[in-house]
Design a protein around this motif. Structure first.
Motif, PDB file in Angstrom:
ATOM      1  N   HIS A  39      95.952 -33.790  26.826  1.00 43.14           N
ATOM      2  CA  HIS A  39      94.589 -33.901  27.340  1.00 43.14           C
ATOM      3  C   HIS A  39      93.867 -35.042  26.635  1.00 43.14           C
ATOM      4  O   HIS A  39      94.030 -35.231  25.425  1.00 43.14           O
ATOM      5  N   CYS A  40      93.064 -35.776  27.376  1.00 41.16           N
ATOM      6  CA  CYS A  40      92.272 -36.879  26.834  1.00 41.16           C
ATOM      7  C   CYS A  40      90.794 -36.585  27.025  1.00 41.16           C
ATOM      8  O   CYS A  40      90.382 -36.147  28.101  1.00 41.16           O
ATOM      9  N   ILE A  41      90.002 -36.837  25.994  1.00 45.59           N
ATOM     10  CA  ILE A  41      88.559 -36.776  26.121  1.00 45.59           C
ATOM     11  C   ILE A  41      88.044 -38.200  25.961  1.00 45.59           C
ATOM     12  O   ILE A  41      88.283 -38.843  24.937  1.00 45.59           O
ATOM     13  N   LEU A  42      87.344 -38.671  26.986  1.00 47.50           N
ATOM     14  CA  LEU A  42      86.918 -40.066  27.090  1.00 47.50           C
ATOM     15  C   LEU A  42      85.405 -40.153  26.932  1.00 47.50           C
ATOM     16  O   LEU A  42      84.659 -39.679  27.796  1.00 47.50           O
ATOM     17  N   SER A  43      84.957 -40.755  25.834  1.00 43.36           N
ATOM     18  CA  SER A  43      83.523 -40.788  25.513  1.00 43.36           C
ATOM     19  C   SER A  43      82.917 -42.146  25.813  1.00 43.36           C
ATOM     20  O   SER A  43      83.352 -43.173  25.280  1.00 43.36           O
TER      21      SER A  43
ATOM     22  N   LEU B   4      84.094 -29.718  22.242  1.00 39.61           N
ATOM     23  CA  LEU B   4      85.056 -29.931  23.339  1.00 39.61           C
ATOM     24  C   LEU B   4      86.470 -30.137  22.800  1.00 39.61           C
ATOM     25  O   LEU B   4      87.441 -29.605  23.340  1.00 39.61           O
ATOM     26  N   ALA B   5      86.574 -30.915  21.740  1.00 35.59           N
ATOM     27  CA  ALA B   5      87.886 -31.214  21.167  1.00 35.59           C
ATOM     28  C   ALA B   5      88.538 -29.966  20.571  1.00 35.59           C
ATOM     29  O   ALA B   5      89.755 -29.787  20.684  1.00 35.59           O
ATOM     30  N   LEU B   6      87.753 -29.118  19.940  1.00 33.31           N
ATOM     31  CA  LEU B   6      88.305 -27.872  19.391  1.00 33.31           C
ATOM     32  C   LEU B   6      88.935 -27.019  20.486  1.00 33.31           C
ATOM     33  O   LEU B   6      90.039 -26.500  20.325  1.00 33.31           O
ATOM     34  N   ARG B   7      88.222 -26.881  21.599  1.00 30.55           N
ATOM     35  CA  ARG B   7      88.763 -26.100  22.719  1.00 30.55           C
ATOM     36  C   ARG B   7      90.033 -26.739  23.273  1.00 30.55           C
ATOM     37  O   ARG B   7      91.008 -26.058  23.563  1.00 30.55           O
ATOM     38  N   ALA B   8      90.034 -28.048  23.420  1.00 25.68           N
ATOM     39  CA  ALA B   8      91.179 -28.740  24.009  1.00 25.68           C
ATOM     40  C   ALA B   8      92.380 -28.753  23.061  1.00 25.68           C
ATOM     41  O   ALA B   8      93.523 -28.615  23.504  1.00 25.68           O
ATOM     42  N   ALA B   9      92.146 -28.902  21.768  1.00 34.93           N
ATOM     43  CA  ALA B   9      93.248 -28.994  20.799  1.00 34.93           C
ATOM     44  C   ALA B   9      94.044 -27.700  20.731  1.00 34.93           C
ATOM     45  O   ALA B   9      95.239 -27.721  20.415  1.00 34.93           O
ATOM     46  N   ASP B  10      93.417 -26.586  21.024  1.00 31.64           N
ATOM     47  CA  ASP B  10      94.121 -25.301  21.020  1.00 31.64           C
ATOM     48  C   ASP B  10      95.149 -25.194  22.144  1.00 31.64           C
ATOM     49  O   ASP B  10      96.029 -24.352  22.096  1.00 31.64           O
ATOM     50  N   ARG B  11      95.005 -26.049  23.155  1.00 30.80           N
ATOM     51  CA  ARG B  11      95.875 -25.955  24.333  1.00 30.80           C
ATOM     52  C   ARG B  11      97.004 -26.973  24.352  1.00 30.80           C
ATOM     53  O   ARG B  11      97.818 -26.944  25.254  1.00 30.80           O
ATOM     54  N   GLY B  12      97.059 -27.888  23.396  1.00 31.47           N
ATOM     55  CA  GLY B  12      98.141 -28.866  23.387  1.00 31.47           C
ATOM     56  C   GLY B  12      97.695 -30.205  22.842  1.00 31.47           C
ATOM     57  O   GLY B  12      96.595 -30.337  22.312  1.00 31.47           O
ATOM     58  N   PRO B  13      98.547 -31.231  22.968  1.00 27.25           N
ATOM     59  CA  PRO B  13      98.247 -32.559  22.421  1.00 27.25           C
ATOM     60  C   PRO B  13      96.914 -33.101  22.944  1.00 27.25           C
ATOM     61  O   PRO B  13      96.606 -32.975  24.131  1.00 27.25           O
ATOM     62  N   LEU B  14      96.160 -33.715  22.046  1.00 25.69           N
ATOM     63  CA  LEU B  14      94.838 -34.232  22.376  1.00 25.69           C
ATOM     64  C   LEU B  14      94.734 -35.689  21.940  1.00 25.69           C
ATOM     65  O   LEU B  14      95.130 -36.046  20.832  1.00 25.69           O
ATOM     66  N   VAL B  15      94.173 -36.513  22.818  1.00 21.74           N
ATOM     67  CA  VAL B  15      93.862 -37.905  22.507  1.00 21.74           C
ATOM     68  C   VAL B  15      92.375 -38.104  22.746  1.00 21.74           C
ATOM     69  O   VAL B  15      91.843 -37.676  23.776  1.00 21.74           O
ATOM     70  N   LEU B  16      91.707 -38.731  21.782  1.00 22.46           N
ATOM     71  CA  LEU B  16      90.300 -39.077  21.934  1.00 22.46           C
ATOM     72  C   LEU B  16      90.200 -40.572  22.202  1.00 22.46           C
ATOM     73  O   LEU B  16      90.899 -41.368  21.571  1.00 22.46           O
TER      74      LEU B  16
ATOM     75  N   PRO C 143      92.679 -31.686  15.112  1.00 22.60           N
ATOM     76  CA  PRO C 143      93.983 -32.340  15.231  1.00 22.60           C
ATOM     77  C   PRO C 143      94.098 -33.140  16.534  1.00 22.60           C
ATOM     78  O   PRO C 143      93.891 -32.594  17.617  1.00 22.60           O
ATOM     79  N   VAL C 144      94.359 -34.434  16.398  1.00 23.82           N
ATOM     80  CA  VAL C 144      94.552 -35.297  17.559  1.00 23.82           C
ATOM     81  C   VAL C 144      95.892 -35.999  17.445  1.00 23.82           C
ATOM     82  O   VAL C 144      96.415 -36.206  16.345  1.00 23.82           O
ATOM     83  N   ARG C 145      96.456 -36.392  18.580  1.00 23.85           N
ATOM     84  CA  ARG C 145      97.719 -37.131  18.622  1.00 23.85           C
ATOM     85  C   ARG C 145      97.511 -38.620  18.496  1.00 23.85           C
ATOM     86  O   ARG C 145      98.374 -39.347  18.035  1.00 23.85           O
ATOM     87  N   GLY C 146      96.340 -39.114  18.975  1.00 24.99           N
ATOM     88  CA  GLY C 146      96.061 -40.541  18.935  1.00 24.99           C
ATOM     89  C   GLY C 146      94.617 -40.827  19.248  1.00 24.99           C
ATOM     90  O   GLY C 146      93.872 -39.945  19.698  1.00 24.99           O
TER      91      GLY C 146
END
Length: 178
Positions: free
Chosen positions: A6-10, A66-78, A96-99
């Motif tokens: 999942h990616c969160i794009l700010s 938002l990142a806390l919720r997403a990180a619980d579900r798998g790899p996260l990129v910000l 925790p983020v992947r990249g």
């Protein structure tokens, strides 16, 4: 969430979640099998905080939640542009983020702490002629982290390099694998 992550794009200051650059990143993320979301910080732009850039602390807290919720579900990129890049870096230290993918990142921003980031793969796109953030400051920041850095003949908004930015983001996502 997609199979890959999942990616969160700010978006940046005085921009929005439908801005050209973050929309291009969203399209690439979907093409390579990542889900994405684009938080809206526009309600915070009128509030004052660090250097009249809106409520920076509230942006960090919104992205953090938002990142806390997403990180619980798998790899996260910000990923983020300008102020969005700065808050992405700050939040990467707390979740925790992947990249990280940073466009026109401010290495210094008034009284705020300098740009910081987790020890993860970082890819940066920056304009040589950025009128707000000196290219050499970004070069030094990237060098200290062995980050991937694409310097382009453009200004702060990177308007002439939206596609190049999206392709660089796609390369980062591809490199992270699963």
């Amino acid at each position: 969430m997609s199979a890959r992550g999942h990616c969160i794009l700010s978006h940046g200051f005085e921009s929005g979640p439908a801005a050209t650059k973050v929309a291009a990143l969203a399209e690439i993320a979907q093409q390579v099998g990542w889900s994405e979301e684009r938080p809206d910080y526009t309600d915070l732009d009128a509030r004052t905080d660090i250097s009249s850039l809106g409520d920076v602390h509230a942006r960090v807290e919104r992205l953090h939640a938002l990142a806390l919720r997403a990180a619980d579900r798998g790899p996260l990129v910000l990923a983020g542009s300008s102020l969005g890049a700065w808050i992405s870096g700050q939040v990467s230290l707390r979740v925790p983020v992947r990249g990280l993918f940073l466009m026109a990142p401010p290495t210094r921003m008034g009284d705020a702490p300098p740009l910081q980031a987790a020890d993860v793969p970082v890819s940066i796109v920056h304009g040589w002629h950025d009128e707000l953030i000196q290219a050499m400051a970004v070069v030094e920041w990237a060098r200290a982290r062995s980050a991937t850095l694409l310097l382009v003949d453009d200004e702060h908004r990177l308007a002439d390099h939206v596609d190049a930015s999206a392709q660089a983001f796609g390369r980062l996502l591809d490199s992270l694998g699963r």
